[in-house]
Design an enzyme around this catalytic site. Structure first.
Site, PDB file in Angstrom:
ATOM      1  N   ASP A  62      48.458  30.508  50.864  1.00 57.54           N
ATOM      2  CA  ASP A  62      47.542  29.380  50.755  1.00 57.54           C
ATOM      3  C   ASP A  62      48.275  28.056  50.573  1.00 57.54           C
ATOM      4  OD1 ASP A  62      48.407  29.907  48.116  1.00 57.54           O
ATOM      5  OD2 ASP A  62      46.544  30.928  47.619  1.00 57.54           O
ATOM      6  N   ASN A 128      39.655  35.185  37.012  1.00 59.03           N
ATOM      7  CA  ASN A 128      38.345  35.580  37.523  1.00 59.03           C
ATOM      8  C   ASN A 128      38.463  36.619  38.633  1.00 59.03           C
ATOM      9  OD1 ASN A 128      39.295  34.073  39.670  1.00 59.03           O
ATOM     10  ND2 ASN A 128      37.662  32.530  39.611  1.00 59.03           N
ATOM     11  N   HIS A 130      40.405  36.404  41.354  1.00 59.40           N
ATOM     12  CA  HIS A 130      40.674  35.939  42.712  1.00 59.40           C
ATOM     13  C   HIS A 130      42.075  36.355  43.166  1.00 59.40           C
ATOM     14  CE1 HIS A 130      42.348  32.016  40.880  1.00 59.40           C
ATOM     15  NE2 HIS A 130      43.329  32.438  41.648  1.00 59.40           N
ATOM     16  N   GLU A 135      37.842  33.116  45.965  1.00 57.20           N
ATOM     17  CA  GLU A 135      37.116  33.067  44.708  1.00 57.20           C
ATOM     18  C   GLU A 135      36.009  34.127  44.667  1.00 57.20           C
ATOM     19  OE1 GLU A 135      38.147  31.323  42.341  1.00 57.20           O
ATOM     20  OE2 GLU A 135      38.909  29.372  42.959  1.00 57.20           O
TER      21      GLU A 135
END
Length: 233
Positions: A62, A128, A130, A135
């Site tokens: 990314d 979380n 990811h 996400e």
């Protein structure tokens, strides 16, 4: 899914380096790479080694949207500082976060991934759940895409910026489907704040609300977690 528990992040970096070395010796030619603090111990091991990457291609997960490569918080800059300056690769691919047409850039990056199948993908995991910048709620079928970063991800990344307002709100990320096409996945997790995500990833239901849970469906996943991150397994 193979779980390896280590004492701390430095020990994890050493074990990850051993696995990476074995994969290269067995003929791996394409590495999927991650950024952030988690893979730094691995990259330090690589830099201090005598491994040669002149015939190896890297593809990063990314990149932030809107940051020039000269910006110290861009992932391009991160990779050069922590790895590429010391260990040049045959070729290294990252998404272009300054592309005028972001949708065209996602298509370009998909073509890069398709033409260079990843032999070993390095992953971290967010609090979380990811992976990459995929996400909670991201489709398991998606390939490279533009991501609106979740508020807790922005908050977590704000420690690297002067103020939270300086944190980019978007990123280009390799998609979950692309990650799952990697031959082997090596996920690193260090610290108690990752323990819930790791426990749910390994033992919880497979759900898009915890993106990393999809790794239960991959044939070859190795998880290296320190004692704190593995404490709820």
């Amino acid at each position: 899914m193979k779980i390896i528990t280590v004492k701390d992040a430095q020990a994890g970096g050493k074990v990850a380096f051993e696995i990476l070395s074995e994969k290269l010796a067995a003929g791996a030619k394409v590495l999927g790479l991650a950024t952030g603090s988690t893979p730094i111990p691995l990259y330090q091991e690589i830099v201090n080694s005598n491994l040669d990457f002149s015939d190896v291609t890297s593809i990063n997960l990314d990149e932030y949207v809107g940051l020039p490569v000269e910006n110290e918080q861009s992932y391009d800059y991160f990779m050069r500082e922590h790895l590429f300056n010391a260990k040049p690769f045959k070729q290294s691919f990252l998404p272009n976060g300054l592309a005028e047409d972001l949708q065209e850039e996602t298509k370009r990056y998909d073509a890069v991934i398709d033409s260079h199948p990843v032999d070993l993908q390095i992953l971290g995991i967010g609090r979380n759940g990811h992976i990459g910048f995929n996400e909670p709620g991201t489709s398991f079928d998606i390939t490279t895409h533009v991501v609106d970063l979740a508020q807790d991800t922005i908050q977590a990344n704000s420690r690297f910026f002067d103020t939270i307002d300086d944190v980019p709100k978007q990123a280009i990320s390799m998609g979950i489907a692309s990650i799952m096409n990697s031959k082997t996945i090596l996920l690193l997790a260090f610290g108690e704040e990752k323990s819930d995500a790791i426990a749910q990833m390994v033992n919880g239901p497979i759900t898009e609300e915890l993106p990393a849970s999809v790794l239960q469906q991959h044939a070859d996943v190795i998880v290296i977690a320190d004692e704190a991150a593995a404490s709820k397994l």
